[in-house]
Design a protein around this motif. Structure first.
Motif, PDB file in Angstrom:
ATOM      1  N   ARG A  11       0.820  -1.227   0.000  1.00  0.00           N
ATOM      2  CA  ARG A  11       0.000   0.000   0.000  1.00  0.00           C
ATOM      3  C   ARG A  11       0.848   1.269   0.000  1.00  0.00           C
ATOM      4  N   CYS A  12       2.164   1.131   0.099  1.00  0.00           N
ATOM      5  CA  CYS A  12       3.030   2.316   0.123  1.00  0.00           C
ATOM      6  C   CYS A  12       3.053   2.985  -1.254  1.00  0.00           C
ATOM      7  N   LEU A  13       2.887   4.290  -1.281  1.00  0.00           N
ATOM      8  CA  LEU A  13       2.895   5.040  -2.538  1.00  0.00           C
ATOM      9  C   LEU A  13       4.264   5.022  -3.192  1.00  0.00           C
ATOM     10  N   ARG A  14       5.316   5.040  -2.360  1.00  0.00           N
ATOM     11  CA  ARG A  14       6.678   5.101  -2.897  1.00  0.00           C
ATOM     12  C   ARG A  14       7.448   3.847  -2.494  1.00  0.00           C
ATOM     13  N   GLU A  15       8.262   3.357  -3.402  1.00  0.00           N
ATOM     14  CA  GLU A  15       9.013   2.136  -3.134  1.00  0.00           C
ATOM     15  C   GLU A  15       9.967   2.311  -1.966  1.00  0.00           C
ATOM     16  N   GLU A  16      10.529   3.529  -1.796  1.00  0.00           N
ATOM     17  CA  GLU A  16      11.453   3.742  -0.689  1.00  0.00           C
ATOM     18  C   GLU A  16      10.747   3.615   0.659  1.00  0.00           C
ATOM     19  N   ASN A  17       9.443   3.946   0.695  1.00  0.00           N
ATOM     20  CA  ASN A  17       8.684   3.777   1.927  1.00  0.00           C
ATOM     21  C   ASN A  17       8.431   2.305   2.217  1.00  0.00           C
ATOM     22  N   ALA A  18       8.122   1.542   1.170  1.00  0.00           N
ATOM     23  CA  ALA A  18       7.941   0.098   1.341  1.00  0.00           C
ATOM     24  C   ALA A  18       9.240  -0.536   1.844  1.00  0.00           C
ATOM     25  N   ALA A  19      10.375  -0.086   1.275  1.00  0.00           N
ATOM     26  CA  ALA A  19      11.672  -0.611   1.694  1.00  0.00           C
ATOM     27  C   ALA A  19      11.964  -0.252   3.148  1.00  0.00           C
ATOM     28  N   ARG A  20      11.614   0.971   3.543  1.00  0.00           N
ATOM     29  CA  ARG A  20      11.891   1.373   4.920  1.00  0.00           C
ATOM     30  C   ARG A  20      11.015   0.591   5.899  1.00  0.00           C
ATOM     31  N   PHE A  21       9.737   0.399   5.552  1.00  0.00           N
ATOM     32  CA  PHE A  21       8.852  -0.388   6.411  1.00  0.00           C
ATOM     33  C   PHE A  21       9.419  -1.800   6.593  1.00  0.00           C
ATOM     34  N   THR A  22       9.824  -2.420   5.486  1.00  0.00           N
ATOM     35  CA  THR A  22      10.381  -3.772   5.543  1.00  0.00           C
ATOM     36  C   THR A  22      11.643  -3.810   6.404  1.00  0.00           C
ATOM     37  N   GLU A  23      12.505  -2.815   6.232  1.00  0.00           N
ATOM     38  CA  GLU A  23      13.741  -2.749   7.005  1.00  0.00           C
ATOM     39  C   GLU A  23      13.460  -2.593   8.493  1.00  0.00           C
ATOM     40  N   LEU A  24      12.528  -1.699   8.845  1.00  0.00           N
ATOM     41  CA  LEU A  24      12.200  -1.473  10.251  1.00  0.00           C
ATOM     42  C   LEU A  24      11.587  -2.721  10.882  1.00  0.00           C
ATOM     43  N   MET A  25      10.704  -3.398  10.153  1.00  0.00           N
ATOM     44  CA  MET A  25      10.084  -4.606  10.680  1.00  0.00           C
ATOM     45  C   MET A  25      11.123  -5.691  10.916  1.00  0.00           C
ATOM     46  N   LYS A  26      12.022  -5.903   9.946  1.00  0.00           N
ATOM     47  CA  LYS A  26      13.032  -6.951  10.079  1.00  0.00           C
ATOM     48  C   LYS A  26      14.021  -6.624  11.204  1.00  0.00           C
ATOM     49  N   LYS A  27      14.400  -5.375  11.303  1.00  0.00           N
ATOM     50  CA  LYS A  27      15.339  -4.957  12.344  1.00  0.00           C
ATOM     51  C   LYS A  27      14.712  -5.119  13.733  1.00  0.00           C
ATOM     52  N   TYR A  28      13.465  -4.704  13.858  1.00  0.00           N
ATOM     53  CA  TYR A  28      12.746  -4.815  15.134  1.00  0.00           C
ATOM     54  C   TYR A  28      12.578  -6.289  15.514  1.00  0.00           C
ATOM     55  N   SER A  29      12.164  -7.103  14.522  1.00  0.00           N
ATOM     56  CA  SER A  29      11.966  -8.527  14.767  1.00  0.00           C
ATOM     57  C   SER A  29      13.273  -9.198  15.175  1.00  0.00           C
ATOM     58  N   ALA A  30      14.365  -8.835  14.508  1.00  0.00           N
ATOM     59  CA  ALA A  30      15.669  -9.427  14.830  1.00  0.00           C
ATOM     60  C   ALA A  30      16.108  -9.060  16.239  1.00  0.00           C
TER      61      ALA A  30
END
Length: 549
Positions: free
Chosen positions: A362-381
């Motif tokens: 649902r992210c309008l910009r690919e960089e936002n999708a990438a940041r969401f994915t990065e934050l989720m993976k970092k938090y989960s790790a």
């Protein structure tokens, strides 16, 4: 006839019980019969078709798990027969087609708020007293004791008087049984009129941070405090600093400038190690605060566009109805506000575990999708490194209420965000700047996430609960919504809106979401008090970037 079951999405193979169902009961929905192989309590689920081991299970139209064993049609789902395999997720091009809701009724909508020189508009007008470090909490408490009652902000002493009545009975020699069974009239005592009628209150944000720990904790704390100081609902601030702490005033000033380059609110900073005596520090702080209050009391409410609102979305004490009633209702409210040009914040990242792909799409910009994915993976790790995982997030109480896995919980929690595109992804404690739906990385802990949303700019918060939760915020009205009518009737002293009418079939999601938006406008104009404010519920917990799910 009242529906007993609900299929949330056409693609689902899961059916939700809206009331307790008996084993062997035959129920019809959309001309299909279901014979229950187990008793199914309200809010719990059963499978709508035969599912083999390893085959997928869908709810809310999203993949929520696989069958751990053969599941015949009518079998109840539980923690022992469903699991969610750990799959990685990737970034896809955003799917941002959006069916905008009809906002014709609100095109000219407005509210009456406090206009700030930076262009923002507050729904309230507060003065803050903030310690830079926990060492100053005692001095803040002494200021609180000195200011509140004398300025007319302590509105009730109901339980103080109740205790006094018990003491009086005990002093007369009454038997303990008689004392415990005594029934007193409501003894609420109302404070005198406010000295400064245009100031909604003086709020004291004590905390346990500012020194010790790692420097990043102090920097994040300064960012959060800066978010509150520059917040549209805040008129001015008194800051107490010890002097030698990690959270230096210079860091705070830098964070304030980052959020408001032309910051011009009255701000008084007093450093104890420079001033010396406690009495000198406190008398000077009280004098300056009083003078500041007298100045900002000149501010008055003026009309503002609905697009000036920024709404946080949160939940606590969820149940099996959360994703069916309250969450999609405020999701529809969020869609209405986005369509009207306002800002919305969805947080609680651990409660998006399992639905990451649908969110990032649902992210309008690919960089936002990438940041969401990065934050989720970092938090989960970081959770894994601490010996935990996101899937440990559902509490036993939630499981009892039908939220049998973290993915089902997440799929229901994501309903709070409605259906609009995501315009930005922020890390704690960044400020929201773009109109539309914003994601903010916070814990799932409701007070930490609500504290963070307000620090990022939410002028009020919609907070859903299925089990009952009495949280609030010092400067932003927290509107609490029950997922079911039984809870609302039981705890209406702390809950503002009942969305259980969706479960009973009295109202649609769209009708309740529209009702919520009208309620928001009344609250924003100061005409409708919310229970959290009336009850003085001022929860404030900064997030230390350790593990908090």
């Amino acid at each position: 006839m009242e529906n007993k079951i609900l299929k949330i999405h056409p693609e689902d193979n899961v059916i939700v019980a809206l009331q307790d169902l008996k084993q062997g009961e035959v129920i019809t929905l959309d001309n299909e019969n279901y014979t229950l192989l187990d008793p199914v309590k309200a809010m719990h689920k059963f499978i709508a078709e035969d599912v083999a081991i390893g085959e997928g299970i869908k709810m809310y139209g999203v993949f929520v798990g696989v069958a751990k064993e053969y599941l015949p049609k009518g079998r109840q789902l539980n923690t022992s027969n469903i699991q969610y395999p750990a799959n990685d997720y990737t970034i896809d091009k955003g799917k941002t087609d959006w069916q905008r809701p009809n906002v014709e009724n609100w095109q000219a909508a407005s509210f009456w708020g406090y206009h700030r020189n930076d262009g923002t508009v507050g729904v309230a007008n507060y003065w803050l007293v903030i310690p830079m470090v926990f060492c100053e909490n005692r001095n803040v408490d002494l200021m609180k004791e000195a200011l509140l009652e004398n300025l007319g902000y302590r509105t009730q002493k109901k339980y103080n008087q109740f205790t006094k009545n018990l003491v009086d009975l005990y002093s007369t020699g009454k038997d303990l049984v008689d004392i415990v069974n005594a029934d007193f009239e409501d003894a609420s005592l109302h404070a005198k009129d406010r000295i400064f009628p245009n100031i909604d209150g003086v709020k004291f944000l004590t905390h346990q941070g500012g020194c010790g720990g790692i420097r990043q904790d102090s920097e994040a704390l300064c960012g959060l405090l800066a978010g509150y100081i520059t917040h549209p609902n805040v008129a001015g601030v008194t800051v107490l600093s010890l002097g030698c702490q990690n959270a230096q005033v210079s860091i705070l000033e830098k964070e304030i400038h980052k959020r408001s380059p032309a910051f011009d609110k009255p701000m008084f900073i007093l450093e104890q190690q420079k001033i010396g005596k406690e009495s000198d520090l406190l008398t000077e702080a009280i004098k300056q605060t009083f003078a500041g209050l007298a100045e900002v009391n000149k501010q008055q409410r003026k009309e503002a566009s609905i697009k000036k609102l920024c709404i946080g979305l949160a939940s606590g004490g969820s149940d099996g109805f959360s994703g069916i009633s309250a969450n999609p209702a405020i999701g529809y409210t969020a869609d209405l506000l986005v369509a009207l040009g306002g800002k919305v914040i969805l947080s609680e990242f651990p409660e998006l575990c399992g639905v990451e792909r649908g969110v990032s799409d649902r992210c309008l910009r690919e960089e936002n999708a990438a940041r969401f994915t990065e934050l989720m993976k970092k938090y989960s790790a970081s959770a894994v490194n601490a010996g935990s995982t996101f899937d440990m997030n559902p509490s036993q109480d939630k499981i009892k209420e039908g939220l049998i896995s973290d993915v089902i919980t997440s799929a229901g929690a994501a309903q709070k965000g409605g259906t609009s595109p995501i315009v930005d992804v922020l890390d704690y404690p960044e400020k929201v700047t773009r109109p539309g739906l914003n994601l903010l990385c916070t814990p799932g802990n409701d007070v930490e996430s609500t504290t963070a949303e307000v620090g990022s700019g939410a002028t009020m918060v919609l907070f859903t609960t299925g089990l009952g939760r009495s949280t609030g915020n010092p400067i932003a009205p927290v509107i609490k919504l029950s997922t079911n009518t039984a809870l609302f009737n039981k705890m209406n002293e702390i809950i503002d809106i009942d969305t259980g009418t969706i479960i009973s079939g009295e109202e649609t999601i769209e009708e309740v979401g529209s009702r919520i938006l009208n309620f928001i406008l009344e609250v924003a104009s100061g005409r409708q008090p919310v229970k959290a404010v009336v009850n003085g519920q001022d929860d404030f917990i900064p997030w230390k970037r350790g593990i908090s799910l």
